[in-house]
Write an enzyme that holds these catalytic residues in place. Structure first.
Site, PDB file in Angstrom:
ATOM      1  CG  ASN A 109      -1.922  -0.917   0.962  1.00 44.42           C
ATOM      2  OD1 ASN A 109      -1.679  -1.776   0.247  1.00 44.42           O
ATOM      3  ND2 ASN A 109      -2.611  -1.311   2.236  1.00 44.42           N
ATOM      4  CG  HIS A 126       3.512  -1.983  -5.259  1.00 40.97           C
ATOM      5  ND1 HIS A 126       2.858  -2.598  -4.919  1.00 40.97           N
ATOM      6  CD2 HIS A 126       5.051  -2.284  -5.391  1.00 40.97           C
ATOM      7  CE1 HIS A 126       3.206  -3.642  -5.475  1.00 40.97           C
ATOM      8  NE2 HIS A 126       4.362  -4.339  -5.498  1.00 40.97           N
ATOM      9  N   GLY A 195      -5.472  -8.635   2.947  1.00 43.29           N
ATOM     10  CA  GLY A 195      -5.675  -8.287   2.092  1.00 43.29           C
ATOM     11  C   GLY A 195      -4.942  -7.930   1.139  1.00 43.29           C
ATOM     12  CG  ASN A 221      -8.273 -12.174   0.856  1.00 41.75           C
ATOM     13  OD1 ASN A 221      -9.705 -11.196   0.579  1.00 41.75           O
ATOM     14  ND2 ASN A 221      -7.720 -11.195   0.484  1.00 41.75           N
TER      15      ASN A 221
END
Ligand code: BJW
Length: 257
Positions: A109, A126, A195, A221
């Site tokens: 995230n 990222h 997630g 999840n």
């Protein structure tokens, strides 16, 4: 008639959680879903923006073709994120940092919500939506320091164009980030995968590396993913509901031993 219910967190996992020393957590967009951040896949309203699918707008190709529109897209998302807060899933993970001898949080995230919840050491595979990077000299700058009078902000150091400091599709990850995450995964005893749809590589290889190294891999999840079959435990449900359970049960058990 007596109805038997199985506890969501197995006794085996509670014991592993209480006794583990080296723990890795990999998170994806789903951990922020309960804060109101749309996920990329499986619904959500960020999958398409102004008619552009996210893997087109968040791509190296779009950066080369139309930098102003890329900034517009990221400015829009930062505006949304600025109103959002971490949820109990982020908070549980932040509390784990103090609980284990070696704890590594790896996130895909870019939203900064783990840090907002109190996590100090976060490997952001990222990048971050709150930073920009110069095309010319590579200088990094907090977005809060920038002026957006023109559509594309410029570097204080060299005057070059800035871009969001985020890893777009078709780009390489920043040197060191994946290597550090992979090294921790290869050494850990317990790996949580929270997630993520586990389809984007090389992030999705982190739990695979952990499994190969002998770790117990646990997925959290509401939906199954390509990783589910590899996992030792699959906790089906929302991160913000499941992770706090593990924290309280795990902490209590540690205190008793
Ligand atoms: C809940 C929940 C709740 C809901 N609680 N859960 C090997 C094989 C195949 C392809 C490749 C490969 N190696 C590299 C590639 C290419 C590519 C890739 O992986 N493509 C695949 C999609 C096919 N990878 C790359 O391009 C990477 N670069 C790279 O490898 O460089 C070397 C290279 C270069 C060139 C060519 C080849 C190699 C870079 C990837 C960068 C990804 N960037 C993005 C965009 C960031 C910018 C932005 O935000 O705009 O990162 S893509 C997007 O996906 C974003 C995410 O971080 C990433 C992962 O998504 P995530 O987090 O899993 O979210 P979702 O939405 O997919 O899933 C949410 C999940 O949550 C779901 O499962 C829900 O069920 C769940 N959920 N509510 C818990 N309450």
């Amino acid at each position: 008639m007596e109805v038997m219910t199985r506890p969501l967190i197995s006794a085996k996992l509670r014991e592993r959680f209480a006794n583990a020393e080296r723990v890795v957590v990999l998170t994806g967009a789903g951990v922020s879903a309960e804060s109101g951040v749309p996920t990329f896949r499986g619904g959500g309203n960020s999958a398409v923006w102004k008619g552009l699918p996210f893997d087109v707008i968040s791509s190296a190709g779009m950066l080369a073709r139309d930098l102003p529109v890329v900034w517009e897209w990221f400015n829009y998302r930062r505006g949304v994120l600025a109103t959002l807060k971490p949820n109990p899933g982020h908070e549980a993970i932040a509390s784990w940092e103090k609980q284990f001898k070696e704890f590594t949080l790896v996130t895909q995230n870019i939203d900064g919500l783990h840090q907002a919840a109190g996590s100090r050491n976060v490997i952001e595979l990222h990048g971050s939506i709150w930073r920009a990077r110069c095309f010319e000299c590579g200088a990094r700058v907090q977005v809060s320091e920038l002026k957006f009078d023109d559509s594309v902000p410029v570097c204080f150091e060299c005057g070059g164009h800035l871009r969001p400091d985020v890893v777009l599709f078709g780009e390489m990850l920043s040197p060191g980030a994946f290597e550090q995450a992979a090294a921790a995964a290869g050494q850990c005893e317990l790996c949580f995968v929270v997630g993520t749809s586990a389809v984007v590589y090389p992030a999705a290889s982190i739990p695979e590396i952990a499994r190969t190294g002998g770790a117990c891999v646990v997925e959290v999840n509401p939906e199954r993913t390509p990783l589910s079959d590899l996992c030792d435990e699959v906790l089906t449900g929302k991160a913000g509901e499941i992770l706090p359970l593990l924290r309280t049960e795990g902490s209590r058990q540690k205190a008793e031993t």
